[in-house]
Motif scaffolding. Structure first.
Motif, PDB file in Angstrom:
ATOM      1  N   THR A 182       0.834  -1.208   0.000  1.00  0.00           N
ATOM      2  CA  THR A 182       0.000   0.000   0.000  1.00  0.00           C
ATOM      3  C   THR A 182       0.873   1.264   0.000  1.00  0.00           C
ATOM      4  O   THR A 182       0.537   2.258  -0.660  1.00  0.00           O
ATOM      5  CB  THR A 182      -0.936   0.020   1.221  1.00  0.00           C
ATOM      6  N   GLU A 183       1.955   1.217   0.717  1.00  0.00           N
ATOM      7  CA  GLU A 183       2.846   2.376   0.717  1.00  0.00           C
ATOM      8  C   GLU A 183       3.433   2.602  -0.673  1.00  0.00           C
ATOM      9  O   GLU A 183       3.546   3.746  -1.144  1.00  0.00           O
ATOM     10  CB  GLU A 183       3.964   2.165   1.743  1.00  0.00           C
ATOM     11  N   GLY A 184       3.809   1.538  -1.361  1.00  0.00           N
ATOM     12  CA  GLY A 184       4.343   1.656  -2.715  1.00  0.00           C
ATOM     13  C   GLY A 184       3.310   2.182  -3.693  1.00  0.00           C
ATOM     14  O   GLY A 184       3.627   2.981  -4.592  1.00  0.00           O
ATOM     15  N   LEU A 185       2.029   1.767  -3.530  1.00  0.00           N
ATOM     16  CA  LEU A 185       0.971   2.231  -4.424  1.00  0.00           C
ATOM     17  C   LEU A 185       0.699   3.723  -4.236  1.00  0.00           C
ATOM     18  O   LEU A 185       0.449   4.442  -5.211  1.00  0.00           O
ATOM     19  CB  LEU A 185      -0.308   1.422  -4.190  1.00  0.00           C
ATOM     20  N   ARG A 186       0.756   4.203  -3.008  1.00  0.00           N
ATOM     21  CA  ARG A 186       0.569   5.643  -2.770  1.00  0.00           C
ATOM     22  C   ARG A 186       1.710   6.449  -3.397  1.00  0.00           C
ATOM     23  O   ARG A 186       1.484   7.563  -3.895  1.00  0.00           O
ATOM     24  CB  ARG A 186       0.476   5.919  -1.269  1.00  0.00           C
ATOM     25  N   GLN A 187       2.881   5.875  -3.400  1.00  0.00           N
ATOM     26  CA  GLN A 187       4.006   6.571  -4.019  1.00  0.00           C
ATOM     27  C   GLN A 187       3.826   6.645  -5.530  1.00  0.00           C
ATOM     28  O   GLN A 187       4.150   7.670  -6.154  1.00  0.00           O
ATOM     29  CB  GLN A 187       5.316   5.865  -3.662  1.00  0.00           C
ATOM     30  N   ILE A 188       3.309   5.555  -6.143  1.00  0.00           N
ATOM     31  CA  ILE A 188       3.047   5.573  -7.589  1.00  0.00           C
ATOM     32  C   ILE A 188       2.049   6.668  -7.936  1.00  0.00           C
ATOM     33  O   ILE A 188       2.221   7.427  -8.893  1.00  0.00           O
ATOM     34  CB  ILE A 188       2.535   4.185  -8.053  1.00  0.00           C
ATOM     35  N   ALA A 189       0.968   6.760  -7.153  1.00  0.00           N
ATOM     36  CA  ALA A 189      -0.049   7.788  -7.401  1.00  0.00           C
ATOM     37  C   ALA A 189       0.559   9.185  -7.258  1.00  0.00           C
ATOM     38  O   ALA A 189       0.276  10.088  -8.063  1.00  0.00           O
ATOM     39  CB  ALA A 189      -1.211   7.609  -6.426  1.00  0.00           C
ATOM     40  N   ALA A 190       1.392   9.387  -6.267  1.00  0.00           N
ATOM     41  CA  ALA A 190       2.022  10.696  -6.067  1.00  0.00           C
ATOM     42  C   ALA A 190       2.948  11.047  -7.233  1.00  0.00           C
ATOM     43  O   ALA A 190       3.005  12.205  -7.665  1.00  0.00           O
ATOM     44  CB  ALA A 190       2.809  10.689  -4.757  1.00  0.00           C
ATOM     45  N   ASP A 191       3.648  10.053  -7.782  1.00  0.00           N
ATOM     46  CA  ASP A 191       4.533  10.304  -8.925  1.00  0.00           C
ATOM     47  C   ASP A 191       3.734  10.711 -10.158  1.00  0.00           C
ATOM     48  O   ASP A 191       4.146  11.609 -10.914  1.00  0.00           O
ATOM     49  CB  ASP A 191       5.351   9.046  -9.233  1.00  0.00           C
ATOM     50  N   VAL A 192       2.575  10.085 -10.388  1.00  0.00           N
ATOM     51  CA  VAL A 192       1.731  10.440 -11.530  1.00  0.00           C
ATOM     52  C   VAL A 192       1.213  11.859 -11.382  1.00  0.00           C
ATOM     53  O   VAL A 192       1.219  12.662 -12.336  1.00  0.00           O
ATOM     54  CB  VAL A 192       0.570   9.437 -11.673  1.00  0.00           C
ATOM     55  N   VAL A 193       0.750  12.215 -10.190  1.00  0.00           N
ATOM     56  CA  VAL A 193       0.250  13.573  -9.937  1.00  0.00           C
ATOM     57  C   VAL A 193       1.344  14.609 -10.196  1.00  0.00           C
ATOM     58  O   VAL A 193       1.118  15.636 -10.845  1.00  0.00           O
ATOM     59  CB  VAL A 193      -0.271  13.686  -8.494  1.00  0.00           C
ATOM     60  N   ALA A 194       2.540  14.345  -9.711  1.00  0.00           N
ATOM     61  CA  ALA A 194       3.647  15.285  -9.907  1.00  0.00           C
ATOM     62  C   ALA A 194       3.988  15.440 -11.382  1.00  0.00           C
ATOM     63  O   ALA A 194       4.247  16.551 -11.865  1.00  0.00           O
ATOM     64  CB  ALA A 194       4.878  14.809  -9.129  1.00  0.00           C
ATOM     65  N   ASP A 195       3.944  14.336 -12.133  1.00  0.00           N
ATOM     66  CA  ASP A 195       4.264  14.389 -13.561  1.00  0.00           C
ATOM     67  C   ASP A 195       3.216  15.205 -14.324  1.00  0.00           C
ATOM     68  O   ASP A 195       3.558  16.020 -15.190  1.00  0.00           O
ATOM     69  CB  ASP A 195       4.342  12.958 -14.106  1.00  0.00           C
ATOM     70  N   ILE A 196       1.927  15.000 -13.988  1.00  0.00           N
ATOM     71  CA  ILE A 196       0.858  15.744 -14.669  1.00  0.00           C
ATOM     72  C   ILE A 196       0.982  17.245 -14.378  1.00  0.00           C
ATOM     73  O   ILE A 196       0.878  18.080 -15.288  1.00  0.00           O
ATOM     74  CB  ILE A 196      -0.520  15.220 -14.225  1.00  0.00           C
ATOM     75  N   ARG A 197       1.200  17.601 -13.151  1.00  0.00           N
ATOM     76  CA  ARG A 197       1.303  19.022 -12.773  1.00  0.00           C
ATOM     77  C   ARG A 197       2.523  19.691 -13.415  1.00  0.00           C
ATOM     78  O   ARG A 197       2.451  20.839 -13.840  1.00  0.00           O
ATOM     79  CB  ARG A 197       1.353  19.141 -11.267  1.00  0.00           C
ATOM     80  N   GLU A 198       3.602  18.958 -13.488  1.00  0.00           N
ATOM     81  CA  GLU A 198       4.787  19.517 -14.128  1.00  0.00           C
ATOM     82  C   GLU A 198       4.546  19.743 -15.613  1.00  0.00           C
ATOM     83  O   GLU A 198       4.929  20.775 -16.174  1.00  0.00           O
ATOM     84  CB  GLU A 198       5.971  18.580 -13.918  1.00  0.00           C
ATOM     85  N   GLU A 199       3.892  18.791 -16.255  1.00  0.00           N
ATOM     86  CA  GLU A 199       3.607  18.891 -17.688  1.00  0.00           C
ATOM     87  C   GLU A 199       2.667  20.049 -17.976  1.00  0.00           C
ATOM     88  O   GLU A 199       2.910  20.849 -18.904  1.00  0.00           O
ATOM     89  CB  GLU A 199       2.998  17.581 -18.172  1.00  0.00           C
ATOM     90  N   ARG A 200       1.622  20.208 -17.184  1.00  0.00           N
ATOM     91  CA  ARG A 200       0.653  21.286 -17.408  1.00  0.00           C
ATOM     92  C   ARG A 200       1.242  22.655 -17.050  1.00  0.00           C
ATOM     93  O   ARG A 200       0.922  23.670 -17.649  1.00  0.00           O
ATOM     94  CB  ARG A 200      -0.622  21.013 -16.637  1.00  0.00           C
TER      95      ARG A 200
END
Length: 464
Positions: free
Chosen positions: A441-459
């Motif tokens: 579960t800790e690893g899955l939350r990190q994956i979600a956080a990485d996706v959010v950071a990538d989207i925000r950086e791109e936008r």
């Protein structure tokens, strides 16, 4: 050491003042020269007390004498003006050379020397012309008077030409002279500030010693400034203006540093005393806490998988080693404090703090792990909801403003949903691995956080 006042730097600063004095005195000299050299034809023609008059030549001869005398007066005026200008410029050159050793300054000295030779030539021609003719002779021939006038006029013209060269040279000196005078104006205040800084440092050191602190290192630094103070007192005439200004700035900076450290020394000593007490108390507390790690490890071994406790096995022994080392460093720091070796005490206290921080983290990690495992074993729903929320939040952001998400964002989030379902299903086994569940579960939350950071950086990049 105590800073003292020295004699004013008169040998250099006085050169600037000399120019004004010479100009004031020169006006009086000019008036005297004019009276001495002025012709007296009208006075000679007046009847004198006691009877008799001077012979009146009249006519063309007397006119020639008057013209020659006028030429002599004009030459005398030109000679005086040239001499005054040369004296003023000599003061300017001396001012520049006292401060500036640049190529431009050296060239100015050479050019002034060359001008001096031309001034000597013009002055010699003038003096020769004056000495060659006695215009007060009764039997002065008109031809002689005419020759005298011509020679004196030529001498005057030569003096005027050289004076023009001297004026142009003086105008070209203004940048160098302005810079030199600025430095001279800075000299006395700079030296005085340095002396006052030394005095303040000495007083601050005396106050620290009166409180019982030795401050030997500060005393040594202050004593090292004594030769510099001696050179400041010797003056710029001996050591040069530029060097003296640099020395004054250096002494000011070093003395102020000593003063500031001396004033802070009582506070520094008190801070070291506080840290000694605090760290000693913390070391004792960690010794007690370290004893609780072994029971925690025993509980982890009994109830959970080996993966959750194997990395914690060295904690009890390492905690004991760290606390022992911290206590040794504390003793060294206490000795350094007692001997007032502040530079030795401070780094040892920093080492103690680092050792205790590492020990605290390791001891706390064991207890935190058991607490988390107990919580998830009792009720895993909170961990599940926390992870689902993170994944859904990332999915909403990936869909914002789009009909379909980017595959590179959707794929890891879809995989995270599937892996979470698998981890939940695994909890239904007879002997669930709660540590594995928490790791997933800790690893899955990190994956979600990485996706959010990538989207925000791109936008964010696209909006610029």
């Amino acid at each position: 050491m105590t800073a003292t006042h020295a004699q004013p730097q008169a040998e250099v600063v006085g050169a600037v003042r000399e120019r004004s004095r010479r100009r004031a005195a020169g006006q009086g000299l000019r008036d005297v020269c004019f009276l001495v050299l002025a012709p007296l034809p009208l006075l000679a023609a007046l009847p004198l007390a006691g009877g008799g008059t001077r012979r009146w030549f009249g006519g063309r001869g007397e006119s020639q004498r008057a013209e020659a005398q006028a030429a002599k007066d004009a030459a005398a005026e030109a000679f005086y003006e040239l001499d005054t200008a040369q004296r003023d410029l000599k003061i300017s050159i001396e001012t520049i050379t006292a401060v500036d050793s640049s190529p431009a300054a050296r060239k100015a000295v050479d050019d002034f020397a060359a001008l001096g030779r031309r001034i000597d030539e013009a002055s010699h021609a003038y003096i020769t012309a004056v000495d060659a003719h006695d215009l007060d002779r009764d039997d002065l021939e008109p031809s002689v008077a005419s020759k005298a006038r011509a020679e004196l006029t030529s001498a005057k013209d030569q003096l005027v030409r050289v004076k023009g060269e001297l004026d142009r040279f003086g105008a070209g000196l203004e940048p160098l002279l302005g810079s030199a005078e600025t430095q001279l104006a800075r000299l006395a205040p700079a030296v005085e500030r340095a002396r006052q800084a030394l005095l303040a440092a000495s007083n601050a050191l005396d106050a620290v010693r009166a409180s019982g602190l030795r401050a030997d290192d500060l005393a040594a630094r202050l004593a090292a400034l004594a030769p510099e103070l001696t050179k400041l007192n010797q003056g710029a005439g001996r050591h040069g203006v530029s060097e003296t200004l640099q020395r004054a700035d250096r002494v000011l900076r070093d003395a102020e540093a000593v003063r500031a450290e001396a004033e802070k020394l009582p506070e520094r000593a008190a801070e070291i005393d506080r840290r000694l007490v605090t760290l000693r108390t913390r070391a004792q507390a960690l010794t007690t806490r370290s004893a609780s790690v072994e029971p925690v490890l025993s509980e982890l071994r009994r109830r959970f998988s080996a993966a959750c406790w194997q990395d914690l096995q060295p904690v009890p022994e390492q905690a004991a080693v760290n606390v022992r080392q911290a206590e040794e460093k504390l003793k060294e720091a206490a000795r350094a404090r007692e001997e007032q070796r502040w530079a030795d005490a401070t780094p040892r206290l920093s080492t103690v703090r680092a050792l205790l921080n590492a020990t605290d983290e390791a001891v706390s990690a064991a207890g935190d792990r058991l607490r988390r495992l107990d919580e998830v074993a009792k009720d895993p729903e909170q961990e599940i909801q926390r992870t689902r929320f993170a994944i859904r939040d990332a999915q909403r952001l990936a869909m914002a403003g789009r009909h379909t998400p980017e595959p590179r964002h959707a794929r890891p989030l879809d995989d995270a949903v599937a892996r979470l379902d698998q981890a939940i299903t695994a909890l239904e086994n007879r002997h669930p691995d709660y540590w594995h569940f928490l790791t997933v579960t800790e690893g899955l939350r990190q994956i979600a956080a990485d996706v959010v950071a990538d989207i925000r950086e791109e936008r964010g990049a696209g909006s610029h």
